[in-house]
Write a protein that holds these residues in place. Sequence first.
Motif, mmCIF file in Angstrom:
data_model
loop_
_atom_site.group_PDB
_atom_site.id
_atom_site.type_symbol
_atom_site.label_atom_id
_atom_site.label_comp_id
_atom_site.label_asym_id
_atom_site.label_seq_id
_atom_site.Cartn_x
_atom_site.Cartn_y
_atom_site.Cartn_z
ATOM 1 N N LYS A 179 9.769 5.695 -0.491
ATOM 2 C CA LYS A 179 9.790 4.248 -0.273
ATOM 3 C C LYS A 179 10.191 3.522 -1.555
ATOM 4 C CE LYS A 179 8.706 2.922 3.915
ATOM 5 N NZ LYS A 179 9.451 1.935 4.679
ATOM 6 N N ARG A 180 9.686 4.031 -2.696
ATOM 7 C CA ARG A 180 10.051 3.416 -3.981
ATOM 8 C C ARG A 180 11.556 3.460 -4.187
ATOM 9 N NH1 ARG A 180 5.513 3.766 -8.214
ATOM 10 N NH2 ARG A 180 3.772 4.298 -6.912
ATOM 11 N N VAL A 234 1.433 -0.978 -6.439
ATOM 12 C CA VAL A 234 0.628 -0.480 -5.319
ATOM 13 C C VAL A 234 -0.715 -1.221 -5.316
ATOM 14 C CG1 VAL A 234 -0.465 1.545 -4.293
ATOM 15 C CG2 VAL A 234 1.737 1.775 -5.439
ATOM 16 N N LYS A 235 -1.078 -1.761 -4.139
ATOM 17 C CA LYS A 235 -2.341 -2.494 -3.994
ATOM 18 C C LYS A 235 -3.511 -1.568 -4.229
ATOM 19 C CE LYS A 235 -0.513 -5.499 -0.371
ATOM 20 N NZ LYS A 235 -0.569 -5.825 1.052
ATOM 21 N N GLN A 283 -5.395 -2.129 6.868
ATOM 22 C CA GLN A 283 -4.198 -1.354 7.197
ATOM 23 C C GLN A 283 -4.562 0.092 7.521
ATOM 24 O OE1 GLN A 283 -0.679 -1.725 4.844
ATOM 25 N NE2 GLN A 283 -1.201 -3.769 4.171
ATOM 26 N N PRO A 296 2.800 9.161 -7.793
ATOM 27 C CA PRO A 296 3.573 8.225 -8.614
ATOM 28 C C PRO A 296 2.656 7.147 -9.198
ATOM 29 C CG PRO A 296 4.517 8.491 -6.405
ATOM 30 C CD PRO A 296 3.189 9.147 -6.395
ATOM 31 N N THR A 335 0.838 -1.207 0.000
ATOM 32 C CA THR A 335 0.000 0.000 0.000
ATOM 33 C C THR A 335 0.873 1.256 0.000
ATOM 34 O OG1 THR A 335 -0.077 -0.001 2.401
ATOM 35 C CG2 THR A 335 -1.887 -1.096 1.275
ATOM 36 N N GLU A 336 2.181 1.061 0.241
ATOM 37 C CA GLU A 336 3.111 2.204 0.238
ATOM 38 C C GLU A 336 3.201 2.783 -1.170
ATOM 39 O OE1 GLU A 336 4.873 3.551 2.643
ATOM 40 O OE2 GLU A 336 4.922 2.085 4.272
ATOM 41 N N ALA A 337 2.927 4.098 -1.286
ATOM 42 C CA ALA A 337 2.923 4.691 -2.630
ATOM 43 C C ALA A 337 3.921 5.835 -2.765
ATOM 44 C CB ALA A 337 1.533 5.203 -2.958
ATOM 45 N N SER A 338 4.623 6.171 -1.660
ATOM 46 C CA SER A 338 5.482 7.362 -1.723
ATOM 47 C C SER A 338 6.733 7.106 -2.556
ATOM 48 C CB SER A 338 5.894 7.770 -0.315
ATOM 49 O OG SER A 338 6.784 6.819 0.212
ATOM 50 N N GLN A 339 7.258 8.208 -3.133
ATOM 51 C CA GLN A 339 8.454 8.110 -3.963
ATOM 52 C C GLN A 339 9.641 7.685 -3.111
ATOM 53 O OE1 GLN A 339 8.299 8.357 -7.367
ATOM 54 N NE2 GLN A 339 10.338 7.480 -7.144
ATOM 55 N N SER A 349 0.209 9.814 4.058
ATOM 56 C CA SER A 349 0.614 10.308 2.732
ATOM 57 C C SER A 349 1.507 9.315 2.002
ATOM 58 C CB SER A 349 1.340 11.644 2.874
ATOM 59 O OG SER A 349 2.615 11.421 3.439
ATOM 60 N N TYR A 350 2.114 8.371 2.760
ATOM 61 C CA TYR A 350 2.982 7.368 2.120
ATOM 62 C C TYR A 350 2.174 6.273 1.433
ATOM 63 C CZ TYR A 350 6.677 9.429 4.977
ATOM 64 O OH TYR A 350 7.550 10.286 5.553
ATOM 65 N N HIS A 351 0.872 6.249 1.732
ATOM 66 C CA HIS A 351 0.038 5.180 1.175
ATOM 67 C C HIS A 351 -0.908 5.740 0.134
ATOM 68 C CE1 HIS A 351 1.436 3.712 5.049
ATOM 69 N NE2 HIS A 351 1.434 2.533 4.470
ATOM 70 N N GLY A 352 -1.288 4.898 -0.780
ATOM 71 C CA GLY A 352 -2.184 5.309 -1.866
ATOM 72 C C GLY A 352 -3.527 5.737 -1.305
#
Lengths: 124, 536
Positions: free
Chosen positions: A91-92, A105-106, B465, B530, A85-89, B515-518
Motif C-alpha cells: 500500500k505504501r 500509520v495511526k 475498523q 515497516p 491504519t494500512e501498514a503494508s509495504q 496483515s495490511y494493517h498495523g
Amino acid sequence: MAKTILLVDDSVTMLMSVKNNLEIAGFKVETAEDGVKALAKLTAGLKPDLIITDINMPNMGGIELIKKARVLPGFRFMPILTLTTEASQGKRDEGKAAGATGWLVKPVGGADLLKIIKQVLPGA
Amino acid sequence: MAIKTKNIIDFKSEAGRILLTSMGALLLLMVSAVFLSSYLETQLGSFKEVVFLGLAMVIALGAQWFLLKTIQSPQVLSPEERVHTTNEKLRHILNSITRQVESALGIKNTAVGGIENPADMLAATLIQCVAIMSEQVQSLLSALQMGSNESLEEARQSFIPLIDKTAETITQYLHVSQNIDNQLRERINETQQLLLNLRRELATVPQNQQQDTSQLFACIRQMGDVLETHLLIDNVVKKQLEVVTHDTNDSAFTLITLMRDLSDQAGNLVRYITETISKINAMENGVDESVGYIVRIGHFIQDIPEKIQRDIQAIQSASGVIDSLSYLVDSIKEISFQTDILAVNAAIQAAHAGDAGLGFKIVADEVRKLAVNSNKAAEMIEAGLDTARHTIHEGLKFKFLEEVMQQMNEAAQMMDSVKKLQEGHEDMRQYYKTLFTVINQSNMKLAQDISEILGSIQYQDIVRQRIERMQAAMQRRNELLQEFAIQLDVTSGNNMDDFATALNAVLNGYLEEESYHGNSLNSSDDGDQPPKFELF
C-alpha cells in the motif's frame, strides 16, 4: 499568517482528534469526509499548504484523491501525507506511486504529528 | 421428516434378537432343571423345590428386565435415518452457533426485527463522549485564553464527570469484547464436543453396517473439515479480539491517566490564579497609595507658583508704599531747606533792624532750629524707609530661598514617592512575569496533555475498523454456515466439498486483509514491520 491544512478522513473521531491538535498548534484546518468532498473543495479554490488524508474511505479513497489532486494546477508539489491504519509495504508503494509525500500509520500522537509536519512544511 | 415407528418386538431388530436369546436361555434352564431334578434332590434334599423356585424367579425377572430394557431403548434406525438425525442435530447446532455468534458479535438480525449492534452502539457512545470531551477541552482552552478563573474552574468541574463517563464507556467496551471472546470460546468447545460425539457415534455403528453408512462417514469428514476451519477462524477472531481489547485497554488507561493529569493541572492553575489574584489586589492597593502621594505632591507643586506670585505682589505693593513715602521725605527735606533759608534771611533782616529786631531774631533762630530738626527727622524717616526697603528686598530674597528650599524638599519627597512607586511597579512587573511564566508552563503542559489525549482518541477509529473487518469476516462465515446447514438438509451431506474450501478462503482473506494493517501487539517485537512514519 497561519498555514492551512486540509484533513480528509471518514472517521469523526479522527477528524476531531487531529483537527484539535493542529488548531492548538496554530494551524487553520479544513476538513472533508471523503475523497470526493476533498476534491470538490480543492476544485472550488481551496489552496491548503498541506493535505493529510486517510486511505480507506467511502466514495473515493486516499490513493485516488492523491492521484486526482496531483493533476490539478498548483498541486504538483504540494505536500500530501497519508494517515491510515494500512501498514503494508504494498500500500505504501501504491501511495508513493500516486504522489504521496509521506506515510503515517495511526495512531499518531500530537507531538509526533507536529514534528513530521515541520519536516514537510518548513517554517510552520 | 417424521421418524417411522417400528413394532416393539421385531425379531430382525437388535431388541428382537435380545428377547429371543433371553427366552431361549429361559427354556434351556427349565429343561435343564427337569433333567437335573434327581441330582438336586440327592444333593439338597427337601430344599430342592425352594432352590428351583428361586432360580426360576431369578431367570424370569432377568428376562423381564431385558424385555423392558429393550422396549424402553431408543428405536433402532436405519443408516439413512441415522444420517438424517445426525444432520438434524448438526443443523440445530450450526443454527445455534450462528445465532449465538451473531448475538455475540451484535450483527443486526433483520429477521428478528433489528437487534442493536453492541459494538456499534458503544462506538457511537464513545464518539459522543469524545465529542463532549472535545467541547470541554475547547472550553478549557477558551477559559485559559480568556484568563477567567471562574470559567476555568467551571470547565474543570464539568470535565471531572466526563472522565468517569469515558472510563465507564470504555469499561463497557471491554466487557462486550470479553463477552464476545467468552462466547466464541464456548462455541469452540461446543464444536469440539460435537466432533467428538459424532466420532463416538460412528464408532458404535457395527462393522457390517459401515458400508451402508459410508455417506455418513463422508458427511462427517466434510463436517470435520468445515468445523476445523471454523475453529481456525474462531481462533483468529479470538486473537484479534485480544488485540482489540489490548488496544482499547491501553487507550483507555492512557486517556484516563492523561485526563486526570489534565484535571489536576487545571486545578493547580486555578489555585495558583486564585492566590495570585489576592496578591495582585494587595499590590494594587500599595500602588494606589503611592499614586495618592504623587497626586497630592502634584497639587502642591501646582499651587507653589501661585503662592509665590501672591507673595511677590504683596511685597511689591509694600515696596510701592515705601517709595511713595520717600517722596514725602523729600518734600519734608525741601520744606526744611526752604524754612532754613527763610530763617537765615529772617535773622539777617533782624540784625539790620537792630534792637527792634532782637525778638524777631529769636523767632528766626527757633524757626531755623525747627528747619534743622525737620531735616533731621526727614533724614531719620528716609533712613527708616531705606531700612524698610532693604528689609523687604532682603526678605524677598530670603522668602524665595525658603520657597526654593521647600520646593527642593517637596521634590525630594516626590522623588521618594516616585521611587517607591517604581519599586512597586517593578515588584508587580516581576510578579506578573513569574505569574505568566507559571501560567505559560501550565498552559504548555495542558496543551501537551490535550494533544496526547486527542492522539489516544485515534484508537477508537483503529478499534472500529478492526471490529468492522472482523464483523465482515464473521458475516461471510455465518452466511457460509447457514448455506452449509441448508445444504445438509437438502442433500443430506452430498456435494459439500466446497464449503471447507470456501471457509478457508474466508479465513485467508481475513488474515490477508488484517496483515495490511498495523498490529499493536506485534509491533514491538516484529522488527520486519515497516516504520510507522515514513517520508518518501
